[in-house]
Design an enzyme around this catalytic site. Sequence first.
Site, PDB file in Angstrom:
ATOM      1  CG  HIS A 495      -1.813   1.206   1.426  1.00  0.00           C
ATOM      2  ND1 HIS A 495      -3.148   1.106   0.963  1.00  0.00           N
ATOM      3  CD2 HIS A 495      -1.476   2.514   1.775  1.00  0.00           C
ATOM      4  CE1 HIS A 495      -3.560   2.566   1.247  1.00  0.00           C
ATOM      5  NE2 HIS A 495      -2.710   3.075   1.918  1.00  0.00           N
ATOM      6  CD  GLU A 496       1.532   4.015   3.583  1.00  0.00           C
ATOM      7  OE1 GLU A 496       1.895   4.729   2.903  1.00  0.00           O
ATOM      8  OE2 GLU A 496       0.526   3.863   4.363  1.00  0.00           O
ATOM      9  CG  HIS A 499       0.384   6.446  -0.762  1.00  0.00           C
ATOM     10  ND1 HIS A 499      -0.494   7.192  -1.334  1.00  0.00           N
ATOM     11  CD2 HIS A 499      -0.179   5.954   0.286  1.00  0.00           C
ATOM     12  CE1 HIS A 499      -1.455   7.080  -0.702  1.00  0.00           C
ATOM     13  NE2 HIS A 499      -1.585   6.410   0.393  1.00  0.00           N
TER      14      HIS A 499
END
Length: 707
Positions: A495-496, A499
Site C-alpha cells: 500500500h505505502e 503511494h
Amino acid sequence: MWITSPGFSALCALLLTAPMLAQPALPPNPFFEEWTTPRGMPPFDRIRAEHYLPAFREGMAERRREVASIAKSAEPPTFSNTVEALENGGTRLSTVSEVFFTMTGAETNDALQAINREVAPLLSALRDDIQLDEGLFRRVKAVWEARESLSLTPEQRKLLDDSYKDFVRGGANLGPDEKKRFRAINQELSVLGLRFADNLLKETNGFRLVVERTEDLAGLPAGVVASAADAAKAAGLPGKWVFTLHAPSFGPFMTYAANRDLRRQLLAAYTSRGDHGDALDNKATLSRIAALRAERARLLGYRTHADFVLEENMAKTPAGVYGLLNRVWTPALAMAKKEAAELQAAIRADGKEFALEAADWRYYAEKVRKERFDLDDQALRPYFSLDRAREGAFYAANRLYGITFTERTDVPKYHPEVRVFEVRDADGSFLALFTADFHPRPGKRGGAWCGRLRSGWVKDGREVRPIVTNVSNFTRPAGDAPALLSLEETRTLFHEFGHALAGILSRVRYRSTGRPPRDYVELPSQIMESWAVEPEVLKVYAKHWKTGETIPAALVEKIEKARVYGEGFRSTEYIAASFLDMDWHTLAEPAEKDAAAFEKASLARMGLIPEIVVRYRSPYFQHIFGPGGGYSAGYYSYLWADVLVADAYEAFREKGIFDKATAASFRKNILETGGSEEAMTLYKRFRGREPSVEPLLVKRGFSPSPR
C-alpha cells in the site's frame, strides 16, 4: 533544551539581521549550503537540531521578500510574473520543511518537538500573511479573471484555478475584523494540533504490559514471545516480557494471547489513550479544534468544515460522503453481526460461557479462520520476510512500469535502519531516490505513511526528481529469524509503496499540482495491494525464509478463500471512524462539545455493535485532529478510493494483471499526473467512464460476483 529558549530565538533573529562584522563565528549550517551528496540527499550526517530554527527563519524571511516583490510589482499581472512566480518561490523554506517534518514523524525527540511548537504558529502566520495580502490577491484575481483569453496548458489552468481558490478559501475576501479573527483561529489550530500529537505519542510510548509468568504467554507464537523478551531487555527487565501499544506488539497479543484478562488490559490501555483526565488528555483539545474549524468555515461562508474541505475533493459534499458510507455500512454491519454470532458460538465450543467482548474478537476470529479455512497467520509469516516482501513490491513495479531499484549504501540517512534505493526508468534514466524505514522506535509516530524529502517539479526549466519516503511500524526480527510480516503488514507494505510509486513516477511541472485530492490520492496505494496477493506475484517473492521453498499453491488457495472473512469487522470499524470524523466536522455551530458524550451519541446513532471498537476513538484520532488535520472530513477517502480501485483493477483483470498497455495508461493518466487536472477527468481518461460502486461490494463480499 537551550535551543528552545526565548533568548535563543531572539539571538537568532539578531544574528540574521546584524552587520556581518558584529556577528560571532557560527558553525556551518547545512541548510545554507548547496548539497553535494549523492542525488542531493539531505546531509543527515551533518544536520543537527540547532540548524532547523535559523533555516526556518531565513526561509520564511526569504519567502516574505519574494511575495512582497510580486505583490508590489509595477508590471501588469501575468500568469508568469504572478501565479508562476508565486508557485516557484520558497525553495529554502520547502527544503527545510520537507526534512524537518520527515524527522518529526519518523525520528522525533524533545528538541524537535520544541522547535515544532515554536515554528508551527510562525508558518501559520506566514500562510495567512500571503493569502490575506490584498495587493497580491488583486494580481492573482486579475490573471484568473482573464483566464479565458490566456493560452494555458491544462496543468497551468489547474494551477491558476487552484491559486485563486486558495486565496478565497484562505480569507482574501473577508473584511478587516473577520481577517483578524481568521488569523487568530489558524494560529490556535496550529498549536492545538501539535499538542494533540505530542500527547498521543507520550501516551503510546508511556504504556507497557509487563508479563512475569510464562503461563501468561499461553497461545502466543514463539516469535512474538521472543520480541517481547527483547523489549523487556531493552527496558531493563531481563527475564520478563514487555508488550506495548505499537502495532507489531499490540496486534499479535490481541490475536493470540489466551489470557483474557491481559487482553482486556491491553485493549483498555489502547482505547483510552488521551482519555485519562490528566495532562495528556486530548478531549478538550479535540473539541476546541472542531469548534474552531466550524467557526472558520462559517467565516468563509461554508455551512460546516466538511463543506469547506469536500469542495476540493471528488465527493464534493457531505451528502455525497454520507451516501457512500451508508451504502456500504448496511451490508457491512449485517455481516459483522453474523460474524459476532459465529464468534459467540466459538466461545461456547471452547467450553466458555462468557459473552463476546471487544477484547475477544481478534482472538476468536483467528480461531474460527484457522478452523474454517485451515489458515493460520503464523503459518504464513515464514513466507513473508520483510526483505522478500519489499522485493515483491519492486518486482511488481518492474513488471508493470519497467522501473528498477538499486540499493545505495553511500547516501546519508537519518537513522541506521533506513534503506535507500535509486530508482531508474526502463531507459536507464534516473527517476528518484526511495527510502524505506520499516520498524517502530520511540521517536516514530504510529502507523505507516509515505512522504517526501524533496518534491518533484520543474525548476528553471530543469526537472528536479523527488526523494520519496516510506515509513512504517512493522514487526522487528526476533531470535535468529528475519523480520517476518503478517499478511496484513505485507499488504500495508505494498500500500505505502503504491503511494511511493505515485511520487517516483510523477511528471508534474509544479509542486502544487503534484498533490491530488484526498479521496483520490489513495487510488495508487490501494490498487497496489491487489498485486500483493496475486498468485503470479506470490510465487516470486513469498518464499520460506529458512528453506527458500515457494509458498505452496494450497496455501495461496486458502488465502483467496479466506479473502473476505472478517470483512464485516474490518469494514464496520473503519466506516464507524469515518462517520465519527464526519459527525465532528458537520457541526454547524462553533460550540465546544463534551467529547465523550458526542462520541457516544455518534456511535449509538450509527448502530455500531458494542463488540466492535471504532478503529479510532476521538482522543487518539490523529488522522483528523493531529497537525494540519490532513484527513479531517476526509477519513472516508479510503472507502471512496477503494471504489476507484475495485473498478480500476477490473481493467487489469480484463487484459492481464501485467498487461503493458493497461499499465502504461495507468502510469500516464494516474501515477504521473498528480493533481494536474480534475481527478474525475484523469480517471475517465484511464477507464473510459466513471467508476461503479458494484465492484467494491463484490470485492468485500457484500454482493455476489457476477461471474
